[in-house]
Design a protein around this motif. Structure first.
Motif, PDB file in Angstrom:
ATOM      1  N   ASP A 173       0.814  -1.227   0.000  1.00  0.00           N
ATOM      2  CA  ASP A 173       0.000   0.000   0.000  1.00  0.00           C
ATOM      3  C   ASP A 173       0.846   1.275   0.000  1.00  0.00           C
ATOM      4  OD1 ASP A 173      -2.211  -1.729   0.194  1.00  0.00           O
ATOM      5  OD2 ASP A 173      -2.095  -1.691   2.390  1.00  0.00           O
ATOM      6  N   ALA A 174       1.944   1.277  -0.732  1.00  0.00           N
ATOM      7  CA  ALA A 174       2.855   2.430  -0.745  1.00  0.00           C
ATOM      8  C   ALA A 174       2.328   3.532  -1.649  1.00  0.00           C
ATOM      9  CB  ALA A 174       4.241   1.998  -1.206  1.00  0.00           C
ATOM     10  N   VAL A 175       2.231   4.727  -1.086  1.00  0.00           N
ATOM     11  CA  VAL A 175       1.861   5.917  -1.845  1.00  0.00           C
ATOM     12  C   VAL A 175       2.816   7.037  -1.441  1.00  0.00           C
ATOM     13  CG1 VAL A 175      -0.562   5.327  -2.226  1.00  0.00           C
ATOM     14  CG2 VAL A 175       0.084   6.529  -0.146  1.00  0.00           C
ATOM     15  N   LEU A 176       3.049   7.954  -2.378  1.00  0.00           N
ATOM     16  CA  LEU A 176       4.017   9.029  -2.176  1.00  0.00           C
ATOM     17  C   LEU A 176       3.450  10.324  -2.735  1.00  0.00           C
ATOM     18  CD1 LEU A 176       7.043   9.794  -1.456  1.00  0.00           C
ATOM     19  CD2 LEU A 176       7.563   9.258  -3.832  1.00  0.00           C
ATOM     20  N   ALA A 177       3.713  11.420  -2.043  1.00  0.00           N
ATOM     21  CA  ALA A 177       3.326  12.748  -2.528  1.00  0.00           C
ATOM     22  C   ALA A 177       4.584  13.474  -2.984  1.00  0.00           C
ATOM     23  CB  ALA A 177       2.636  13.539  -1.430  1.00  0.00           C
ATOM     24  N   GLU A 178       4.485  14.201  -4.074  1.00  0.00           N
ATOM     25  CA  GLU A 178       5.631  14.980  -4.550  1.00  0.00           C
ATOM     26  C   GLU A 178       6.017  16.017  -3.501  1.00  0.00           C
ATOM     27  OE1 GLU A 178       6.044  16.398  -8.396  1.00  0.00           O
ATOM     28  OE2 GLU A 178       5.019  14.713  -9.328  1.00  0.00           O
ATOM     29  N   PRO A 179       7.288  16.380  -3.444  1.00  0.00           N
ATOM     30  CA  PRO A 179       7.729  17.357  -2.446  1.00  0.00           C
ATOM     31  C   PRO A 179       7.042  18.716  -2.611  1.00  0.00           C
ATOM     32  CG  PRO A 179       9.601  16.215  -3.408  1.00  0.00           C
ATOM     33  CD  PRO A 179       8.410  15.839  -4.220  1.00  0.00           C
ATOM     34  N   VAL A 180       6.644  19.273  -1.476  1.00  0.00           N
ATOM     35  CA  VAL A 180       6.068  20.617  -1.414  1.00  0.00           C
ATOM     36  C   VAL A 180       6.790  21.381  -0.311  1.00  0.00           C
ATOM     37  CG1 VAL A 180       3.791  19.974  -2.293  1.00  0.00           C
ATOM     38  CG2 VAL A 180       4.231  19.861   0.152  1.00  0.00           C
ATOM     39  N   GLN A 181       6.853  22.698  -0.458  1.00  0.00           N
ATOM     40  CA  GLN A 181       7.512  23.499   0.574  1.00  0.00           C
ATOM     41  C   GLN A 181       6.557  23.719   1.737  1.00  0.00           C
ATOM     42  OE1 GLN A 181       9.254  27.032  -1.207  1.00  0.00           O
ATOM     43  NE2 GLN A 181      11.219  25.979  -1.244  1.00  0.00           N
ATOM     44  N   ARG A 182       7.052  23.429   2.938  1.00  0.00           N
ATOM     45  CA  ARG A 182       6.306  23.620   4.176  1.00  0.00           C
ATOM     46  C   ARG A 182       7.257  24.177   5.224  1.00  0.00           C
ATOM     47  NH1 ARG A 182       1.378  20.282   4.128  1.00  0.00           N
ATOM     48  NH2 ARG A 182       0.804  20.553   1.951  1.00  0.00           N
ATOM     49  N   THR A 183       6.709  24.893   6.182  1.00  0.00           N
ATOM     50  CA  THR A 183       7.506  25.359   7.307  1.00  0.00           C
ATOM     51  C   THR A 183       7.440  24.298   8.393  1.00  0.00           C
ATOM     52  OG1 THR A 183       7.046  27.663   6.770  1.00  0.00           O
ATOM     53  CG2 THR A 183       7.838  27.203   8.991  1.00  0.00           C
ATOM     54  N   VAL A 184       8.593  23.762   8.739  1.00  0.00           N
ATOM     55  CA  VAL A 184       8.707  22.732   9.767  1.00  0.00           C
ATOM     56  C   VAL A 184       9.736  23.196  10.776  1.00  0.00           C
ATOM     57  CG1 VAL A 184       9.280  20.320  10.244  1.00  0.00           C
ATOM     58  CG2 VAL A 184       8.143  20.923   8.099  1.00  0.00           C
ATOM     59  N   GLY A 185       9.330  23.324  12.014  1.00  0.00           N
ATOM     60  CA  GLY A 185      10.257  23.785  13.058  1.00  0.00           C
ATOM     61  C   GLY A 185      10.761  25.195  12.800  1.00  0.00           C
ATOM     62  N   GLY A 186       9.941  26.026  12.168  1.00  0.00           N
ATOM     63  CA  GLY A 186      10.334  27.401  11.891  1.00  0.00           C
ATOM     64  C   GLY A 186      11.222  27.568  10.677  1.00  0.00           C
ATOM     65  N   ARG A 187      11.474  26.493   9.954  1.00  0.00           N
ATOM     66  CA  ARG A 187      12.346  26.530   8.777  1.00  0.00           C
ATOM     67  C   ARG A 187      11.587  26.064   7.549  1.00  0.00           C
ATOM     68  NH1 ARG A 187      16.975  29.115  10.309  1.00  0.00           N
ATOM     69  NH2 ARG A 187      17.873  28.199  12.156  1.00  0.00           N
ATOM     70  N   LEU A 188      11.838  26.692   6.424  1.00  0.00           N
ATOM     71  CA  LEU A 188      11.221  26.295   5.170  1.00  0.00           C
ATOM     72  C   LEU A 188      11.945  25.072   4.629  1.00  0.00           C
ATOM     73  CD1 LEU A 188       8.967  27.161   3.258  1.00  0.00           C
ATOM     74  CD2 LEU A 188      10.650  28.488   2.009  1.00  0.00           C
ATOM     75  N   ARG A 189      11.189  24.021   4.360  1.00  0.00           N
ATOM     76  CA  ARG A 189      11.754  22.758   3.886  1.00  0.00           C
ATOM     77  C   ARG A 189      10.880  22.193   2.776  1.00  0.00           C
ATOM     78  NH1 ARG A 189      15.694  24.121   6.156  1.00  0.00           N
ATOM     79  NH2 ARG A 189      16.351  23.477   8.206  1.00  0.00           N
TER      80      ARG A 189
END
Length: 140
Positions: free
Chosen positions: A66-82
């Motif tokens: 049941d493997a599914v993957l989403a393409e990378p998107v920019q999100r703020t994680v821990g105060g940093r843009l990743r």
């Protein structure tokens, strides 16, 4: 045996240096150029990096379901843009039984895989998943 002042100072130096390094819990050690909120480069090889990482990270990488993957998107994680790529799959536990599918967030810094977040509800909110059959084809 008598220890001279010089030898005592040499023995205590590592303790003094360790005390200087501690104290600021907000700092972290990183080996990449962490630009914080600046734009990060897109992780062009994200699929290959995720597969290589999971092959070593999973106890049993064979037969993932049941493997599914989403393409990378920019999100703020821990105060940093990743860039964050979300992943959901069911893997086998150490006894060979399948666990229920769980969602994970894979963070990228400077275009390279940095870490995996187990509790990924927030960074993965609203992502669009697509089948990731390569994960189910892994071998040991």
């Amino acid at each position: 045996m008598v220890i001279s002042a010089k030898h005592a100072a040499i023995l205590l130096l590592p303790l003094a240096l360790a005390a200087c390094a501690g104290g600021d819990e907000s700092r972290s050690i990183t080996y990449t150029d962490d630009r914080g909120v600046a734009n990060q480069p897109y992780p062009a090889n994200y699929r290959a990096e995720i597969l290589a990482f999971l092959k070593t990270w999973l106890n049993n990488p064979v037969g993932v379901r049941d493997a599914v993957l989403a393409e990378p998107v920019q999100r703020t994680v821990g105060g940093r843009l990743r860039y964050v790529s979300c992943l959901r799959f069911a893997a086998r536990d150490s006894g060979g039984a399948y666990q229920e599918a769980r969602e994970r967030a894979v963070l990228f810094v400077d275009g390279r895989l940095d870490r995996v977040i187990e509790n990924a509800a927030e960074p993965c909110a609203g992502v669009v998943y697509a089948p990731f059959p390569d994960l189910g084809k892994m071998t040991r």
